[in-house]
Every structure is written in C-alpha cells, then in structure tokens.
Write a protein that holds these residues in place. Structure first.
Motif, PDB file in Angstrom:
ATOM      1  N   GLY A  73       0.782  -1.228   0.000  1.00 37.65           N
ATOM      2  CA  GLY A  73       0.000   0.000   0.000  1.00 37.65           C
ATOM      3  C   GLY A  73       0.812   1.275   0.000  1.00 37.65           C
ATOM      4  O   GLY A  73       0.245   2.375  -0.140  1.00 37.65           O
ATOM      5  N   GLN A  74       2.133   1.179   0.169  1.00 40.31           N
ATOM      6  CA  GLN A  74       2.951   2.387   0.149  1.00 40.31           C
ATOM      7  C   GLN A  74       2.891   3.066  -1.220  1.00 40.31           C
ATOM      8  O   GLN A  74       2.852   2.402  -2.259  1.00 40.31           O
ATOM      9  N   THR A  75       2.927   4.394  -1.202  1.00 35.69           N
ATOM     10  CA  THR A  75       2.956   5.179  -2.436  1.00 35.69           C
ATOM     11  C   THR A  75       4.152   6.117  -2.386  1.00 35.69           C
ATOM     12  O   THR A  75       4.420   6.734  -1.343  1.00 35.69           O
ATOM     13  N   VAL A  76       4.855   6.230  -3.489  1.00 31.27           N
ATOM     14  CA  VAL A  76       6.039   7.091  -3.528  1.00 31.27           C
ATOM     15  C   VAL A  76       6.113   7.780  -4.887  1.00 31.27           C
ATOM     16  O   VAL A  76       5.732   7.215  -5.916  1.00 31.27           O
ATOM     17  N   ASP A  77       6.569   9.015  -4.860  1.00 25.89           N
ATOM     18  CA  ASP A  77       6.791   9.786  -6.090  1.00 25.89           C
ATOM     19  C   ASP A  77       8.278   9.799  -6.408  1.00 25.89           C
ATOM     20  O   ASP A  77       9.092  10.255  -5.598  1.00 25.89           O
ATOM     21  N   VAL A  78       8.623   9.296  -7.573  1.00 29.99           N
ATOM     22  CA  VAL A  78      10.020   9.191  -8.003  1.00 29.99           C
ATOM     23  C   VAL A  78      10.235  10.126  -9.187  1.00 29.99           C
ATOM     24  O   VAL A  78       9.412  10.195 -10.108  1.00 29.99           O
ATOM     25  N   LYS A 117      15.462  18.911  -7.703  1.00 27.19           N
ATOM     26  CA  LYS A 117      15.667  18.080  -6.513  1.00 27.19           C
ATOM     27  C   LYS A 117      14.964  18.672  -5.292  1.00 27.19           C
ATOM     28  O   LYS A 117      14.478  17.939  -4.432  1.00 27.19           O
ATOM     29  N   LYS A 118      14.925  19.996  -5.198  1.00 24.93           N
ATOM     30  CA  LYS A 118      14.224  20.631  -4.086  1.00 24.93           C
ATOM     31  C   LYS A 118      12.732  20.332  -4.157  1.00 24.93           C
ATOM     32  O   LYS A 118      12.066  20.155  -3.127  1.00 24.93           O
ATOM     33  N   GLU A 119      12.180  20.281  -5.364  1.00 27.36           N
ATOM     34  CA  GLU A 119      10.758  19.991  -5.533  1.00 27.36           C
ATOM     35  C   GLU A 119      10.428  18.559  -5.134  1.00 27.36           C
ATOM     36  O   GLU A 119       9.362  18.285  -4.583  1.00 27.36           O
ATOM     37  N   ASN A 120      11.346  17.641  -5.428  1.00 27.85           N
ATOM     38  CA  ASN A 120      11.166  16.235  -5.061  1.00 27.85           C
ATOM     39  C   ASN A 120      12.548  15.615  -4.895  1.00 27.85           C
ATOM     40  O   ASN A 120      13.243  15.360  -5.877  1.00 27.85           O
ATOM     41  N   PRO A 121      12.975  15.361  -3.662  1.00 26.99           N
ATOM     42  CA  PRO A 121      14.323  14.805  -3.445  1.00 26.99           C
ATOM     43  C   PRO A 121      14.452  13.334  -3.814  1.00 26.99           C
ATOM     44  O   PRO A 121      15.566  12.802  -3.804  1.00 26.99           O
ATOM     45  N   ASN A 122      13.351  12.667  -4.161  1.00 23.81           N
ATOM     46  CA  ASN A 122      13.409  11.249  -4.563  1.00 23.81           C
ATOM     47  C   ASN A 122      13.858  11.163  -6.017  1.00 23.81           C
ATOM     48  O   ASN A 122      13.066  10.888  -6.918  1.00 23.81           O
ATOM     49  N   THR A 123      15.131  11.402  -6.265  1.00 21.88           N
ATOM     50  CA  THR A 123      15.584  11.553  -7.642  1.00 21.88           C
ATOM     51  C   THR A 123      16.582  10.484  -8.062  1.00 21.88           C
ATOM     52  O   THR A 123      17.342   9.948  -7.254  1.00 21.88           O
ATOM     53  N   LEU A 354      16.866  20.364 -19.322  1.00 21.50           N
ATOM     54  CA  LEU A 354      16.892  19.237 -18.394  1.00 21.50           C
ATOM     55  C   LEU A 354      15.627  18.436 -18.607  1.00 21.50           C
ATOM     56  O   LEU A 354      14.523  18.993 -18.654  1.00 21.50           O
ATOM     57  N   GLY A 355      15.777  17.117 -18.753  1.00 26.87           N
ATOM     58  CA  GLY A 355      14.627  16.240 -18.862  1.00 26.87           C
ATOM     59  C   GLY A 355      14.152  15.800 -17.485  1.00 26.87           C
ATOM     60  O   GLY A 355      14.977  15.505 -16.607  1.00 26.87           O
ATOM     61  N   ILE A 356      12.840  15.748 -17.307  1.00 24.78           N
ATOM     62  CA  ILE A 356      12.263  15.351 -16.017  1.00 24.78           C
ATOM     63  C   ILE A 356      11.130  14.348 -16.270  1.00 24.78           C
ATOM     64  O   ILE A 356      10.194  14.638 -17.021  1.00 24.78           O
ATOM     65  N   ILE A 357      11.246  13.179 -15.654  1.00 30.49           N
ATOM     66  CA  ILE A 357      10.190  12.168 -15.705  1.00 30.49           C
ATOM     67  C   ILE A 357       9.714  11.921 -14.282  1.00 30.49           C
ATOM     68  O   ILE A 357      10.513  11.587 -13.399  1.00 30.49           O
TER      69      ILE A 357
END
Length: 789
Positions: A73-78, A117-123, A354-357
C-alpha cells in the motif's frame, strides 16, 4: 572490467556479423534527425539474449536495505532527471566565439537540477551520452593534453560532483578510439552502461549492460522505502560506419530494439522494480526497420519499459503544448510527455534543457506499480549569467587550458568569413575547407597512382542555422585566425579521406546534396521558400574542382533518406570539369572525410576506392593556413542555380544579424525579422553568375606535416612540464613576447573566487606552445589515433 556474459549462439554471432553491413542503415551526422540511405535486401536476425546464470549485476545501494523494505500500500513519487548530448559543454562558454554565453553549459543545467531536486528529493540523475566530445575542450583533453591513466575526465568530475547516479555511451564516445574510451570509463566514478556493443571476437558485452540502483526514497507518508531501478543503455548501430576506423574488427553492434527487448527480463529477474532505458537514439518515427538509427519510439513501446531518456537528435520532447515535431505520430502525447503510454524526454543539446520524468508508484501484491507518469523538459535561463559555482570551480583548469589552446594564431584572413548565405550561394566558409583539403590531399597522393587522376574536394556548411538556432553560423572577422576560428569552420573531429568515383557517381552525389532545396514552381507569382529546412546542412556537399548548376524547378531525385523518389529527375545541370561536360566514365579522386566515405550516401557508397589519410580535416585546415599565412576567403562561385528561377520571388531565412552582410550582394536582400526569434527573412533574386573555373590560390606543396622541417630542432616545455624536442618550420614566426591579456569577470555574474577568465576576443601570435600542440596532434594522428564525428 568486462562482464563475462557470453552469447548463447556462436552461429548467431557469426551470422550477425555477416549480415550487419547489408542491413538497411541510417546515416546522419551525430546525433541528428535521421537520413536513411541505401536500401538492400536482408533477413532480420536476432542474437540470442545473454545467458546469465546469476542475473544480479552489481547494485548501487545508498541505504541499509533491510531497514526500508517496501510494505503493501505504500505510495512514492520518483523523479528521473536527465541530460543528453552535453558534448563537453561544461561551462557557459562558446570557445568558437571565445566569449561567455548563456545558451548552453552544464554549469547552467546544474541550477535546474538543484531546483528539481528541491521539488522532489526522490531523484535518479542520469546522463544519456555524447559527453566527452564536441567542443575544443573535448579535443584539448583527448589530443592536446589527454587525460592520464587514472585521471578522471573533466566532464565526469562534474557529473560526479552533481550526484549523477549513472550514464550511458553516445556515438561520439567512440570518436577517439576504444583505448581512450576505456581510459575514460575506467577512471569515471559512476557506472556507465551499454547493452548493444559486443566484442567482435568473443560476443561478450564490452561494457556493463545494466545496473540495479537501490534507492531509499521518502513515501507520501514520510516513511523511507526501497525502490530498485534497473538501468540499461544503447547506442546507434551506425557507429560501425561513423567510426569504422576505430571499431572495425573489434566490436559489433546489435540492433538497439532487440538489445533492450532482451534486457528487460534480465533486469526484472535481477530485481528491478522500474526499468529505465537510456537510449542514445533519436525518437525517430512510428515505422521500424531493423538496424535503424533512431528508435526511441519503438523502445518506449516495448512492454516492460517504464521510462525512456532519448537524445542523439539534438531535438526536444515533449513540447508541453502539443505542437512538437514528433506529435504527428500515433500514440505520441506531447502534453503529458508520453509515447504509447511510456514517459519519454529528449532534453535538447549542450545542456540547454533538463529532462524530467515523474513516476507515481504504489507497492501492491509484492511489487511496485506505476500509477501515473509524466515527462517534461525545462530550459535553462538564457537571460542571466547565473551558473553553478561548483562546476565553474571544477572546470577552471580544463577551461583555461582550452582557452589558451584555441587562441593560438595560425594566420590571417583578408576579409570576413561567414556562413550566413552558405545555402544559397558558394560560400567562403566552405571554400576555405575545400582549398585546404585539396592542398593537403595533393601532398598525400604525390607519387601514388591516384595522383594522376583529377582531384576534387567535398565540404558542407556545418554551421548554417542548425535546428532553428540563429547563433549557429560562422562569423570570423577580417584579421587574425586562431585555432578557435578553424574549429568554428570545421566543428567535427573527422579524419580526411579520399574516394574514387566516376563522373556518373559524382553526379549522383550532387543530386543527393541538392535535396537541400524545395521544388520551386517556375510559374508561381507568390513568394516561395527556397530552402528545405528538414534537410541537414551537413549533407549539402559542395564539390570543388568542377562547375555545376542546380535546377530547383526539378523535383529531388532522392528524398532526405537517400531513397530514389523521382528516378528521372535531374537537378544537377551543366556539370563540367575544366570547361567540358563530364564523361560519366571518367574517374575522379574526391577528398572528403571518414564520415562521408564510410557512409551510404548516393554516389559515394559505390566508390571503387576508399582510403583514410593521416590528418584530421581540422588539422589539415590549420596546416594550410600556416603555410598560406594570409588567406583570401573569396569563394570561386563554381556552383549556382540554373536560370529557370529567374524573376521568381524566392525567400529563405538566416540570422537577422546577417543583414549587414547582404547590403553588397546583388542576389540577396533583407526583408524583415522572422517570426522565429533571431532569424530574418531574406529574398533571393537570380543574377546571371560569372563562374570562375581557375585553380584556387594554394600555397606551394610541402611535406606531409608542413610545420615541420627536420633540420631545425627546438626543445620546448609543455604546460605539464614535459620537455619535448620538435622540428620547427621556417614558416612560423618567432614566439611573441606578448602574454595573454589579464582578464576578469563581472562581479555581477560570478564571484571572484574560482572565477573563469573573460577571454574576450583577443588573440596571441602562434607561440611554441601552439606549435607543440599542433605538431603533437599531427604526430599522434599519424600513428593511427584517428577520430571522427
């Protein structure tokens, strides 16, 4: 270290090697939009997938994995961040114009990376190849002051400082040969993967085919969790053509789609939750041919691929607004950045984007599943001088060495050399290249059977507004010519080559080149666009030594992919040698580059002789200018348009700033600024030309390396302290006592500490350092250290 992954079938390997050269291949300069050339019958063949007893490749782990096991059930944004086609643009500096610029450079991309990275550190931060070649900095660190064993290449020093997780190889990584590439990879402190370049003798992967990155991310509830990202990479099979001299007999290259398809189950078996493909290949189109160059569309369409980073074409995807080039193809979503449901980015070139997915994952039924995804690209800030200070500091030594190198003066020019009008009339920037190639080839062929044949030269305008870039033109003022200017005239690390062709083949060569122009209606009264902007200008070969005209009211014989579309079309008319119509059976020697000679360009592919010469094209130009001392860049007008367009209103675009150069031209006039920023609209008016057929004013022939006369010796010290004894040519002036000017940077743009020099436009006379670097480059190439683009 090689991974000992053997192919299952030796027979398959042998068959692959035999069939490879007969497959339909594409031919494009670097990294560009595809230009498919040559169709042949072939049977597609698939190599067996690697037989891996233990599929778990070494992993990159940044956590204690036992503490962060995912739970149901865990959810993560990568977030996947990607650069591509940096081409040694480490800092925001144009070495050709010798000045800072704000339109490129990893030092500027780094600011976007930090923001993302500041917006989402899961990079996960990745590089998609074409990293170590492309500017004089790449030349400096490969030929002038090459990296030593164990020394990390400046580009990888910077990538490591920014926290890159992994990278792949581009086609230009092979330009300097396998030995140099292996040295770069061995010293890089980050994994570099490739799954489709194999050892020609053993069938083993030469490079690590994949990596599993084990990353600890923070889920949406603030808890740590583990995600395993499996990463693989590919390169176009066409490297076997483009770098034939470096690779033939040493490697084979699998079809990129086959390689990725076979790697997907291997990655999953190794534990990959997410499969990321670093595809140094353009997106291409929705039609697939085995062995083709640009297959990003097909790779994104493979089941089991979760995200794709593309490049090579120097283009951009997604547009974000639905107006992009690739969005005409089925399944391409330019707003969400997806191809057939898979997020894809192509982040331009030189660090300008910069590409961002973004991936939203949920852990269900014992595995991570992608819920939603999106691809986007962000453009660097071109309006400010803001750049990452860490990168500037790290780049300082290599940057300053490169600036010193490119400022070495080699001669003077009596008039400006520009390429603004290279697509509508014979042009001085192309003329000088052809003059230099003719001069050098005459020396190389002296005393050989080929010396008895007519000698011609082919060159193309490399900087002619490439991809809607109004700064992509040559503009060298009258006066001193330095190495930076020669590099501006000849961008690529190609090696000179000769081909033997017949008069008939020569005509086909030019027919293909004439695809640069649209088909013009001779009866139309409204304005018509003269230039075919989808045709790559590096394929617009101008052949000197003959005269000809181009009838653009005729259709193209070949399409931009080199396929015959109008078999009876004849755009090339009045093709003559020494004032007489060319005999179709007459043989000619044409000096060109290894890229063209090894390709499948019409008229060239069937040449009866193909041979590499000893120097890079750029070095031949340098030697020519050294020998000439002062050059006259006037073009000899050996080609022009046929009079069938007389009286028509023809339009074309070039840089808006070129209007000052059009004021004294009879056939070109400036109209107005274009809707595309930086460009202007011009009118071309047919004017009956005076074609000059005289031989170019070339300096006397000299030994193979004109800057060397053996009876004079000189001991010099290189910047690294090494003592070298070199012969010195009498044509070179004594070393000037004048030092490079002191330089500074505006405090508003960069801090004083670790600043880079504001090199301006000053040049210094050719000193012993310049002489040494030129001579060493020549000597190194003579030993077979060839490179190309």
């Amino acid at each position: 270290m090689k991974q000992k992954f053997m192919l299952q079938s030796t027979l398959a390997l042998t068959a692959f090697a035999a069939v490879f050269t007969q497959q339909q291949l594409t031919y494009a300069n670097e990294q560009e939009q595809p230009i498919t050339i040559g169709a042949g019958q072939h049977t597609p063949i698939t190599l067996d997938a690697p037989n891996i007893d233990n599929p778990a490749a070494p992993t990159i782990t940044n956590v204690n994995t036992s503490d962060v096991k995912p739970i149901e059930g865990q959810t993560v944004d990568v977030r996947i961040l990607a650069t591509t086609d940096l081409h040694t643009n480490l800092v925001n500096y144009d070495y050709y114009q010798d000045k800072p610029v704000e339109t490129l450079g990893l030092a500027k991309t780094a600011l976007l990376i930090e923001e993302a990275k500041k917006e989402n550190p899961n990079t996960v931060l990745v590089d998609n190849g074409d990293t170590i070649q492309g500017t004089p900095l790449g030349t400096y660190k490969s030929i002038v002051k090459p990296i030593e064993n164990g020394e990390e290449h400046p580009m990888y020093v910077a990538l490591n400082a920014l926290g890159y997780d992994i990278g792949t190889l581009g086609n230009h990584e092979f330009n300097y040969g396998l030995d140099y590439l292996n040295k770069v990879i061995a010293s890089a402190k980050m994994p570099i993967v490739n799954a489709n370049v194999l050892d020609a003798q053993t069938g083993e992967f030469i490079y690590e085919p994949y990596k599993i990155l084990e990353k600890a991310f923070i889920d949406t509830e603030g808890r740590k969790t583990l995600v395993k990202i499996g990463v693989t990479g590919i390169v176009p099979p066409q490297i076997m053509l483009w770098d034939k001299a470096n690779l033939e007999g040493k490697v084979i290259v699998r079809d990129a789609v086959d390689a990725v398809k076979d790697m997907i189950p291997v990655l999953r078996k190794a534990g990959a939750d997410i499969v990321l493909v670093l595809s140094h290949s353009g997106i291409g189109d929705d039609i697939y041919e085995h062995g083709e160059e640009n297959v990003g569309y097909q790779i994104a369409s493979l089941p089991g691929v979760d995200a794709v980073v593309t490049g090579h074409s120097h283009a951009e995807f997604p547009s974000g607004n639905g107006s992009g080039f690739y969005e005409k193809y089925k399944g391409v979503d330019g707003i969400e950045g997806k191809i057939n449901g898979t997020p894809v980015t192509m982040a331009g070139k030189y660090g300008d984007h910069l590409g961002i997915i973004d991936l939203n994952l949920t852990y269900t039924a014992g595995k991570w599943n992608v819920n939603t995804s999106k691809g986007q690209i962000r453009k660097i800030d071109t309006k400010s001088a803001a750049a990452d200070k860490t990168i500037l500091d790290l780049a300082k030594e290599a940057h300053e060495g490169t600036v010193t190198y490119v400022r070495q003066q080699v001669g003077t020019t009596t008039a400006p050399i520009t390429s603004y009008f290279a697509l509508v009339k014979d042009d001085p920037s192309v003329q000088i290249v052809n003059n230099a190639q003719l001069w050098y080839a005459k020396q190389e062929l002296a005393g050989t059977p080929e010396a008895n044949l007519p000698l011609l030269s082919a060159a193309a305008p490399f900087k002619a507004g490439t991809r809607n870039d109004p700064t992509a033109y040559t503009n060298i003022p009258a006066g001193p010519i330095a190495i930076k200017n020669v590099a501006d005239l000849y961008l690529y690390d190609n090696v000179t080559a000769i081909v033997k062709v017949t008069g008939a083949q020569l005509k086909e060569w030019l027919e293909m080149s004439a695809g640069q122009f649209n088909t013009i209606d001779p009866h139309a009264t409204q304005p018509q666009n003269l230039i075919n902007t989808e045709y790559r200008t590096y394929n617009f070969d101008v052949i000197d030594g003959v005269t000809y005209r181009i009838d653009v009211t005729q259709p193209n014989k070949y399409d931009r992919n080199g396929k015959i579309v109008h078999e009876t079309a004849n755009r090339i008319v009045n093709l003559e040698y020494q004032g007489k119509a060319i005999d179709p059976n007459q043989e000619f020697i044409v000096v060109t580059n290894n890229y063209r000679s090894n390709g499948t360009f019409p008229g060239v592919k069937d040449a009866s002789l193909k041979r590499l010469l000893n120097l890079e094209n750029r070095q031949a130009i340098i030697n020519y200018i050294l020998a000439q001392k002062e050059i006259n860049p006037r073009a000899n007008q050996n080609w022009y348009f046929a009079d069938t367009i007389k009286g028509l209103d023809l339009r074309f675009m070039t840089a808006n700033s070129a209007k000052e150069f059009s004021s004294n031209l009879e056939d070109v006039s400036y109209l107005e600024p274009s809707s595309i920023e930086g460009f202007g609209t011009y009118r071309f008016t047919y004017v009956e030309p005076t074609i000059q057929v005289e031989e170019p004013n070339l300096p006397p022939l000299a030994p193979t390396t004109p800057i060397i006369e053996k009876e004079i010796k000189e001991e010099i010290s290189l910047p690294n302290g090494q003592k070298v004894t070199l012969p010195v040519s009498k044509i070179v002036q004594p070393q000037s006592k004048t030092s490079l000017p002191a330089t500074s940077i505006s405090k508003n743009s960069r801090s004083d500490k670790g600043k880079l020099p504001n090199t301006g436009t000053s040049t210094s006379p050719l000193g012993l350092f310049g002489l040494a670097t030129l001579a060493l480059a020549s000597l190194g190439l003579k030993k077979g250290n060839h490179s190309k683009d």
